[in-house]
Design a protein around this motif. Structure first.
Motif, mmCIF file in Angstrom:
data_model
loop_
_atom_site.group_PDB
_atom_site.id
_atom_site.type_symbol
_atom_site.label_atom_id
_atom_site.label_comp_id
_atom_site.label_asym_id
_atom_site.label_seq_id
_atom_site.Cartn_x
_atom_site.Cartn_y
_atom_site.Cartn_z
ATOM 1 N N GLN A 101 -7.030 -22.163 24.470
ATOM 2 C CA GLN A 101 -6.117 -21.442 24.362
ATOM 3 C C GLN A 101 -7.020 -20.054 23.229
ATOM 4 O O GLN A 101 -7.786 -19.621 23.179
ATOM 5 N N ALA A 102 -6.596 -18.904 22.872
ATOM 6 C CA ALA A 102 -6.827 -17.787 21.830
ATOM 7 C C ALA A 102 -5.986 -17.766 20.500
ATOM 8 O O ALA A 102 -4.618 -17.293 20.445
ATOM 9 N N VAL A 103 -6.471 -17.407 19.383
ATOM 10 C CA VAL A 103 -5.809 -16.633 18.670
ATOM 11 C C VAL A 103 -6.709 -15.338 18.545
ATOM 12 O O VAL A 103 -8.024 -14.857 18.354
ATOM 13 N N LEU A 104 -5.612 -14.192 18.318
ATOM 14 C CA LEU A 104 -6.321 -13.167 18.000
ATOM 15 C C LEU A 104 -6.642 -12.507 16.113
ATOM 16 O O LEU A 104 -5.423 -12.545 15.426
ATOM 17 N N VAL A 105 -7.702 -12.204 15.916
ATOM 18 C CA VAL A 105 -8.503 -12.109 14.476
ATOM 19 C C VAL A 105 -9.057 -10.817 14.829
ATOM 20 O O VAL A 105 -9.939 -10.820 15.170
ATOM 21 N N GLY A 106 -8.799 -10.758 13.203
ATOM 22 C CA GLY A 106 -9.839 -9.528 12.924
ATOM 23 C C GLY A 106 -10.133 -10.125 11.598
ATOM 24 O O GLY A 106 -9.399 -10.759 10.545
ATOM 25 N N SER A 107 -11.482 -8.466 10.927
ATOM 26 C CA SER A 107 -11.533 -9.584 9.412
ATOM 27 C C SER A 107 -11.818 -7.978 8.857
ATOM 28 O O SER A 107 -12.254 -6.932 10.140
ATOM 29 N N CYS A 108 -12.184 -7.430 7.423
ATOM 30 C CA CYS A 108 -12.155 -6.462 6.895
ATOM 31 C C CYS A 108 -12.525 -6.897 5.424
ATOM 32 O O CYS A 108 -12.301 -7.759 5.366
ATOM 33 N N ALA A 109 -13.114 -5.881 5.101
ATOM 34 C CA ALA A 109 -13.464 -5.877 3.617
ATOM 35 C C ALA A 109 -13.267 -4.590 2.610
ATOM 36 O O ALA A 109 -13.555 -3.644 2.775
ATOM 37 N N THR A 110 -12.562 -4.416 1.227
ATOM 38 C CA THR A 110 -11.797 -3.848 0.461
ATOM 39 C C THR A 110 -11.917 -4.044 -0.589
ATOM 40 O O THR A 110 -11.944 -4.338 -0.739
ATOM 41 N N ALA A 111 -11.909 -2.336 -1.673
ATOM 42 C CA ALA A 111 -12.295 -2.399 -2.918
ATOM 43 C C ALA A 111 -10.850 -3.091 -3.556
ATOM 44 O O ALA A 111 -10.099 -3.122 -1.963
ATOM 45 N N ASN A 112 -10.541 -4.244 -4.111
ATOM 46 C CA ASN A 112 -9.638 -4.204 -5.001
ATOM 47 C C ASN A 112 -8.497 -3.684 -5.543
ATOM 48 O O ASN A 112 -7.137 -3.958 -4.766
ATOM 49 N N ALA A 113 -8.770 -2.987 -5.757
ATOM 50 C CA ALA A 113 -7.269 -1.535 -6.365
ATOM 51 C C ALA A 113 -7.105 -1.250 -4.858
ATOM 52 O O ALA A 113 -5.906 -0.567 -4.302
ATOM 53 N N ARG A 114 -7.016 -1.077 -3.428
ATOM 54 C CA ARG A 114 -7.010 -0.160 -1.906
ATOM 55 C C ARG A 114 -6.503 -1.753 -1.142
ATOM 56 O O ARG A 114 -6.125 -1.172 -0.171
ATOM 57 N N VAL A 115 -6.312 -3.224 -1.614
ATOM 58 C CA VAL A 115 -6.305 -3.657 -0.890
ATOM 59 C C VAL A 115 -4.855 -3.291 0.311
ATOM 60 O O VAL A 115 -4.184 -3.826 1.443
ATOM 61 N N SER A 116 -3.289 -3.115 -1.006
ATOM 62 C CA SER A 116 -2.473 -2.622 -0.533
ATOM 63 C C SER A 116 -2.137 -1.420 0.666
ATOM 64 O O SER A 116 -1.502 -1.822 1.742
ATOM 65 N N GLU A 117 -3.074 -1.030 -0.058
ATOM 66 C CA GLU A 117 -2.783 0.266 1.189
ATOM 67 C C GLU A 117 -3.633 0.418 2.707
ATOM 68 O O GLU A 117 -2.857 0.540 3.452
ATOM 69 N N LEU A 118 -5.100 -0.703 2.792
ATOM 70 C CA LEU A 118 -5.404 -0.987 4.186
ATOM 71 C C LEU A 118 -4.066 -1.285 4.823
ATOM 72 O O LEU A 118 -4.539 -1.388 5.512
ATOM 73 N N LEU A 119 -3.839 -2.701 4.139
ATOM 74 C CA LEU A 119 -2.890 -3.595 5.052
ATOM 75 C C LEU A 119 -1.495 -3.155 5.302
ATOM 76 O O LEU A 119 -1.469 -3.039 6.766
ATOM 77 N N SER A 120 -1.393 -1.862 4.780
ATOM 78 C CA SER A 120 -0.263 -0.864 5.398
ATOM 79 C C SER A 120 -0.866 -0.159 6.910
ATOM 80 O O SER A 120 0.404 0.019 7.212
ATOM 81 N N VAL A 121 -2.210 0.393 6.199
ATOM 82 C CA VAL A 121 -2.469 0.942 7.336
ATOM 83 C C VAL A 121 -2.657 -0.067 8.571
ATOM 84 O O VAL A 121 -2.139 0.399 9.472
ATOM 85 N N LEU A 122 -3.261 -1.005 8.905
ATOM 86 C CA LEU A 122 -2.891 -1.668 9.718
ATOM 87 C C LEU A 122 -2.020 -2.494 10.163
ATOM 88 O O LEU A 122 -1.757 -2.106 11.738
ATOM 89 N N ARG A 123 -0.483 -2.572 9.382
ATOM 90 C CA ARG A 123 0.319 -2.782 10.372
ATOM 91 C C ARG A 123 1.013 -1.806 10.756
ATOM 92 O O ARG A 123 1.702 -1.826 12.507
ATOM 93 N N GLU A 124 0.750 0.021 10.513
ATOM 94 C CA GLU A 124 1.077 0.665 11.070
ATOM 95 C C GLU A 124 0.700 0.884 12.048
ATOM 96 O O GLU A 124 1.259 1.642 13.429
ATOM 97 N N GLU A 125 -0.967 0.597 13.078
ATOM 98 C CA GLU A 125 -1.254 0.972 13.478
ATOM 99 C C GLU A 125 -1.501 0.041 14.428
ATOM 100 O O GLU A 125 -1.372 0.380 15.501
ATOM 101 N N TRP A 126 -0.739 -0.861 14.458
ATOM 102 C CA TRP A 126 -0.651 -2.339 14.916
ATOM 103 C C TRP A 126 1.231 -2.049 15.798
ATOM 104 O O TRP A 126 1.184 -2.585 16.908
ATOM 105 N N ALA A 127 1.461 -2.449 15.098
ATOM 106 C CA ALA A 127 3.343 -1.483 15.854
ATOM 107 C C ALA A 127 3.120 -0.541 16.460
ATOM 108 O O ALA A 127 3.991 -0.050 17.089
ATOM 109 N N ARG A 128 2.448 0.802 16.268
ATOM 110 C CA ARG A 128 2.383 1.810 17.317
ATOM 111 C C ARG A 128 1.951 1.551 18.108
ATOM 112 O O ARG A 128 2.285 2.508 19.394
ATOM 113 N N MET A 129 0.235 0.590 18.288
ATOM 114 C CA MET A 129 0.381 -0.079 19.736
ATOM 115 C C MET A 129 1.519 -0.320 20.455
ATOM 116 O O MET A 129 1.535 -0.687 21.627
#
Length: 420
Positions: free
Chosen positions: A305-333
């Motif tokens: 089988q396979a899992v679709l998995v990814g990773s990144c790192a960001t400053a603690n203060a910017r995690v929420s913003e990063l996750l918001s953009v990640l979900r937006e791009e996932w949804a747009r595609m």
């Protein structure tokens, strides 16, 4: 292997003494690589003995027969032979690379390692200490802590959710008998054995080599791997780690390597999350907002089988913003799919870069082994450019809608994130 349209990798099927190997013969340099594997690996480590298969594989080249660890290493070095064994999540593997004149010695030492490994007490202690140090190091930073938590949450109570290299506790408790057990479980003349060869060796030579290398192994069926359950959507979890940055791991169910849409998925994911600065996640998260240095995602295959998995790192203060953009791009595609221009670039890249995967005999042998594991036909590589060219934008868009789950992304954040 010149040019993307004219790429070819002729593969011969060689059979001898009930053994079957795939061969890509090439005498341009006098080097031979052999790779082989059995299903199992860490998947067959009993609960509480995590890391046994990987440690046992490492011990196989620490002396065998009448050669202690130093003498065995000298014998390999004197002939410039690279011999190694390893255990992944669902495979136990071996392989060597040698100059053509050293092939008989490579076969002799590999056979000796598989049939008469020494497992001397001092070698066990030394490699155990190294494995424990590695397990400790994995937990020192956000990335290792996050990865362990991600897989444990996705596959609780299953080997896929356990660290294949073991933990400090499991490694410390392994006895010599428990370390030898993985060899009994895996090293068999049949039992799912897959073999691949590449380089300066003919089919006739390989026919003679196969029984010499594997003929002394016992005959027994392969042990069944525990069935892989569905990937568990666990939402968002935070693993507290004192660090200035958070490591983010995100994933969802993927598609199996045998799925007819596997290559369409490679194209779509190249556009969404692949390498280079043209990927959408890189543009929107790194280039436009400076939220991370690098981000990527792809299909990680195991247990068929396979899992679709990814990773990144960001400053603690910017995690929420990063996750918001990640979900937006996932949804747009998922909603709109890729553009025609993105499709053209991705297909051109995947087609043009294919020959770069086959620059040495070891990589070729590993590819042949992976093809067998995924039930690919012999002409899979040769016909790949035409299959890629046949993938339309509508096909990729339909797959994106089927595969991507913007509301179902499971996310592990290891660090001290703010706002989540």
């Amino acid at each position: 292997m010149s040019g993307s349209a004219g790429f070819s990798l002729p593969i011969q099927v060689v059979e001898a003494a009930g053994l079957t190997a795939w061969l890509a013969e090439d005498h341009s340099v006098p080097v031979v690589s052999l790779s082989w594997s059995w299903p199992g690996g860490a998947a067959l480590d009993p609960a509480g003995q995590e890391g046994a298969a990987r440690l046992a594989a490492a011990l196989m080249t620490e002396g065998a027969g009448d050669l202690d660890a130093n003498a065995f290493a000298d014998a390999l070095r004197d002939e410039a032979i690279g011999l190694d064994f390893g255990a992944g999540r669902d495979e136990f593997e071996g392989g060597f690379r040698a100059l053509a004149p050293a092939l008989p010695q490579a076969v002799r030492l590999a056979r000796l390692a598989m049939t008469e490994p020494r497992f001397a007490e001092a070698d066990i202690a030394r490699l155990r200490a190294r494995a424990i140090a590695s397990a400790r190091q994995m937990l020192e930073g956000p990335r290792g802590r996050g990865s362990r938590a991600f897989w444990a949450a996705a596959y609780p109570d299953h080997p896929a959710g356990r660290p294949s290299g073991g933990t400090e506790e499991s490694l410390a408790g392994l006895t010599e008998a428990q370390l030898r057990a993985p060899l009994t479980r895996h090293l068999r003349r049949n039992g799912g054995l897959r073999i691949a060869a590449s380089g300066a060796i003919t089919a006739a030579q390989l026919t003679q080599l196969l029984p010499q290398l594997f003929g002394a192994l016992p005959e027994a069926p392969a042990e069944a791997l525990p069935p892989l359950p569905d990937f568990r959507d666990f939402g968002t979890q935070v693993v507290p780690v004192a660090a200035p940055q958070s490591s983010v791991i995100f994933g969802q169910p993927g598609i199996a390597p045998r799925d007819p849409d596997w290559e369409a998925a490679q194209v779509m994911l190249r556009i969404l999350a692949g390498g280079g600065f043209t990927a959408r996640l890189t543009r929107s998260i790194r280039e436009q907002r400076g939220l991370t240095y690098g981000i990527g995602a792809g299909l990680d295959s195991f247990y068929g089988q396979a899992v679709l998995v990814g990773s990144c790192a960001t400053a603690n203060a910017r995690v929420s913003e990063l996750l918001s953009v990640l979900r937006e791009e996932w949804a747009r595609m998922a909603a709109n799919g890729p553009t025609s221009e993105e499709m053209d670039e991705a297909i051109a890249y995947l087609t043009g870069s294919q020959p770069l995967q086959f620059t040495d005999s070891r990589r070729i042998a590993a590819t042949l082994l992976a093809m067998q594991r995924n039930d690919r036909p012999l002409d899979w590589l040769t016909r790949r450019p035409e299959r890629l060219a046949a993938i339309t934008r509508d096909h990729a868009a339909s797959l994106a809608k089927r595969l991507l789950q913007p509301e179902g992304l499971s996310i592990t954040v290891a660090g001290q994130p703010e706002g989540i």
